[in-house]
Design a protein around this motif. Structure first.
Motif, PDB file in Angstrom:
ATOM      1  N   ILE A 125      -3.224  -0.500  -8.511  1.00 58.02           N
ATOM      2  CA  ILE A 125      -2.398   0.561  -9.502  1.00 58.02           C
ATOM      3  C   ILE A 125      -3.333   1.086 -10.636  1.00 58.02           C
ATOM      4  N   ASN A 126      -4.114   0.040 -10.966  1.00 64.14           N
ATOM      5  CA  ASN A 126      -4.954   0.644 -12.205  1.00 64.14           C
ATOM      6  C   ASN A 126      -6.291   1.169 -11.739  1.00 64.14           C
ATOM      7  N   ILE A 152       6.737   1.769  -7.561  1.00 63.14           N
ATOM      8  CA  ILE A 152       6.028   0.535  -7.779  1.00 63.14           C
ATOM      9  C   ILE A 152       7.259  -0.008  -8.579  1.00 63.14           C
ATOM     10  N   GLN A 179      -8.420   5.103  -6.212  1.00 58.62           N
ATOM     11  CA  GLN A 179      -7.852   4.203  -5.163  1.00 58.62           C
ATOM     12  C   GLN A 179      -7.687   5.647  -4.115  1.00 58.62           C
ATOM     13  N   PHE A 238      -3.423  -6.054  -5.859  1.00 59.84           N
ATOM     14  CA  PHE A 238      -2.137  -5.180  -6.228  1.00 59.84           C
ATOM     15  C   PHE A 238      -2.531  -4.691  -7.692  1.00 59.84           C
ATOM     16  N   ASN A 257       3.966   5.637  -5.168  1.00 61.00           N
ATOM     17  CA  ASN A 257       4.302   5.771  -6.554  1.00 61.00           C
ATOM     18  C   ASN A 257       5.713   5.028  -6.702  1.00 61.00           C
ATOM     19  N   GLY A 277      -3.801   3.472  -1.199  1.00 62.51           N
ATOM     20  CA  GLY A 277      -3.378   2.116  -1.667  1.00 62.51           C
ATOM     21  C   GLY A 277      -4.514   1.082  -1.884  1.00 62.51           C
ATOM     22  N   ASN A 283       5.319   0.575 -18.349  1.00 63.43           N
ATOM     23  CA  ASN A 283       3.915   0.303 -17.900  1.00 63.43           C
ATOM     24  C   ASN A 283       3.593  -1.467 -17.895  1.00 63.43           C
ATOM     25  N   TYR A 305      -1.585   0.051 -16.328  1.00 70.16           N
ATOM     26  CA  TYR A 305      -0.588  -1.222 -16.316  1.00 70.16           C
ATOM     27  C   TYR A 305      -0.820  -2.325 -16.837  1.00 70.16           C
ATOM     28  N   ILE A 363       2.258   1.905  -3.497  1.00 61.76           N
ATOM     29  CA  ILE A 363       1.198   2.251  -4.209  1.00 61.76           C
ATOM     30  C   ILE A 363       1.017   3.997  -4.038  1.00 61.76           C
ATOM     31  N   LYS A 381       0.889  -1.157  -0.158  1.00 63.23           N
ATOM     32  CA  LYS A 381      -0.051   0.068   0.106  1.00 63.23           C
ATOM     33  C   LYS A 381       0.804   1.320  -0.009  1.00 63.23           C
TER      34      LYS A 381
END
Length: 603
Positions: free
Chosen positions: A62-63, A37, A67, A58, A35, A70, A149, A120, A32, A29
């Motif tokens: 991230i998509n 990642i 959010q 996850f 950022n 996280g 990505n 991603y 994310i 979390k």
């Protein structure tokens, strides 16, 4: 809609829904949110601990454009598509059935295309250790420098089968076994949401039978629900898991400890007639004996493992059962358990096991008594009354003999040295000197300091149960060929010696932290000074020859070294006493353990 299993319906959809993996979920979390990642992750751990669920969460987080902290919203179209498995940009691959080079080459060719809908493109490769060597080689370059990505998430239950070149290119997260208490709370929450009546003891039995897997726990719970028509009872849980009640286990253990073979065989027969699994019954007895040993030294550990349900009978049995008896029983149980794996008649092995355990109970002099005869109850037959009278007469005679021995001080020292060597010899045989001596021969203080620095971090990487065993241990010698670890308590030393999974976890942890998978040897702390002293004494000549082989820097140094060889007359009369550093035994001891630890005493 068709019925779905509980582990599918109640699969975690947010990081906060995951049970027992707080460190991992918090790290993901934060990555994310900030950022940060990575391009590749490795999720390793036992089955049913949430590796694939964490990968999907996850991928959603991230998509997800909504959010928070996280966590995915699970409301947008992207989150719903990933949950349903219909988003083309999140590809889940089973490496067990797609383990060839061609499948990985196909991934390598398609990975360069940008994602179509999501931000991603995520590849989740489950059971990645099943890939062939060629497939791993084909994955290397793409895994090291993937296009923008694109994220790879590898999941496995056997990380030791993955090449080091792959592990060095990913961020590794080790999922631990879920504690029985966490599984218990999760199952009670689900049952409360479904408005199902249940027995708390039944849920505890299921949580312990799952052995750290949340998916296994929910599968067993599903079976119990079907068997009991949406009602969970203790009897139903015992039937589904093949376990036996604590009362029956206590009765059986008390009978074999008291040497009552006939009664123990009758109890075993009732267990087998009830359809209980033979291997499960053996595991239950091993766990019960292990809990008895732990309760004698660390009661809180057993209370936490049993979720507070420790009966008075168990406490009384733990207090009056000798530890040596439990050691012998556990060794016999382990031997029988290995043999039962290759037989079609496990009941025969259980009967033989019962007879052997009862023999151990008689020969070891266990003081446990059956629950049917409470302490202080008068004998019910004349024969029993005569036996009690005879025993009381023998006790009186022994008391008189003890008084006579106390009045004769010459006899006491003669008896004490005769018994002591036998006890020490028996204890020393338990230590594997063939593995200890090579480590002592090459041990250095620098290597030991390095191990002591990373030791707390190594313990933190273990599971809760493994950490409890290793909590009272510390490295006492280290070399490039191995590490010697001493235990404060002998029963924990015995537990660690027979736990191959614990040894593998320690060696793998050292491999990650110091870059070398050092073999680990365990010793009891009370025997360590004697082992160290015996080694230095046995290799005194070798150490002396090594010291003499060193080039002499001056004539004075040679003269100073002469007394160590046993010819003090050759030394100058005004040279004074031999310095401790010139003694090769002392020099080797200081090299092994440091000058601040070695204490030199002149005889």
């Amino acid at each position: 809609m068709a019925y779905q299993a509980l582990y599918r319906v109640w699969r975690p959809q947010r990081f906060d829904d995951m049970i027992g993996q707080e460190v991992i979920t918090r790290t993901l979390k934060n990555a994310i949110t900030t950022n940060q990642i990575s391009h590749a992750y490795l999720f390793a751990g036992p089955r049913g601990t949430g590796k694939t669920s964490a990968a999907k969460i996850f991928a959603k987080a991230i998509n997800c454009h909504h959010q928070q902290d996280g966590e995915p919203c699970n409301e947008c179209e992207t989150c719903k598509a990933i949950t349903a498995g219909t988003l083309n940009d999140v590809i889940e691959i089973d490496a067990a059935s797609n383990n060839g080079v061609e499948e990985i080459r196909d991934i390598r060719d398609k990975v360069k295309y940008a994602p179509t809908v999501a931000d991603y493109k995520v590849y989740i490769i489950d059971e990645v250790h099943m890939l062939s060597t060629g497939a791993f080689n084909a994955l290397l370059k793409t895994l090291e420098e993937p296009p923008a990505n694109v994220i790879f998430i590898l999941a496995t239950t056997e990380p030791h089968k993955i090449p080091a070149t792959i592990i060095s290119r990913v961020q590794r997260f080790d999922f631990k076994r879920i504690a029985a208490s966490d599984s218990y709370h999760r199952m009670t929450y689900i049952l409360d949401q479904k408005h199902v009546t249940y027995d708390e003891q039944a849920i505890k039995v299921i949580a312990k039978a799952a052995e750290g897997g949340m998916r296994d726990a929910l599968s067993i719970l599903d079976q119990a629900l079907s068997f009991g028509d949406n009602e969970i009872t203790l009897d139903n849980a015992l039937l589904v898991t093949g376990s036996v009640t604590h009362e029956l286990l206590a009765t059986y253990v008390q009978q074999v400890l008291s040497g009552d073979t006939k009664a123990a065989l009758a109890t075993l027969q009732s267990v087998l007639e009830a359809g209980k699994d033979a291997e499960r019954f053996t595991e239950d007895i091993i766990s019960y004996a292990r809990d008895l040993l732990l309760y004698q030294q660390a009661p809180k550990l057993v209370e936490e493992a049993e979720m507070g349900s420790v009966s008075d009978d168990f406490q009384a049995l733990a207090q009056k059962t000798p530890a040596a008896t439990m050691y012998a029983m556990i060794n016999e149980l382990n031997a029988i358990q290995q043999q039962m794996r290759f037989t079609t008649h496990p009941d025969v092995y259980l009967e033989i096991l019962t007879i052997k355990l009862a023999e151990i109970g008689r020969t070891q002099g266990a003081s446990a008594s059956p629950t049917a005869a409470p302490t202080g109850e008068a004998p019910s037959t004349p024969a029993a009354a005569d036996a009690v009278t005879a025993l009381q007469h023998q006790v009186d005679q022994l008391k008189v003999a003890v008084q006579q021995l106390e009045q004769a001080p010459v006899a006491k020292p003669a008896a004490r040295p005769a018994a002591k060597p036998r006890v020490n010899a028996a204890r020393t045989q338990e230590v594997n000197l063939a593995k200890i001596n090579p480590v002592l021969g090459a041990a250095t203080r620098e290597k030991l300091n390095q191990l002591q620095e990373v030791w707390p971090d190594l313990l933190n990487s273990l599971t809760v149960t493994q950490r409890a065993v290793m909590k009272v241990s510390q490295p006492v010698a280290a070399a490039d060929s191995g590490v010697i670890v001493a235990f404060d308590y002998s029963f924990l030393y015995q537990k660690a010696t027979t736990d191959q999974e614990l040894t593998d976890a320690l060696e793998n942890g050292l491999d990650r932290m110091v870059g070398t998978a050092l073999p680990i040897v365990f010793v009891p702390k009370d025997q360590w000074p004697e082992i160290r002293k015996n080694y230095l004494t046995a290799h005194k000549g070798e150490l002396k020859a090594h010291a003499e082989a060193q080039p002499a820097t001056s004539q004075a140094d040679q003269a100073a070294a002469t007394p160590a060889t046993g010819t003090p007359d050759a030394a100058p009369t005004d040279a004074g006493p031999q310095p401790p550093q010139a003694n090769p035994v002392v020099t080797k001891a200081e090299e092994l353990f440091g000058k601040d630890i070695v204490d030199i005493k002149t005889d």
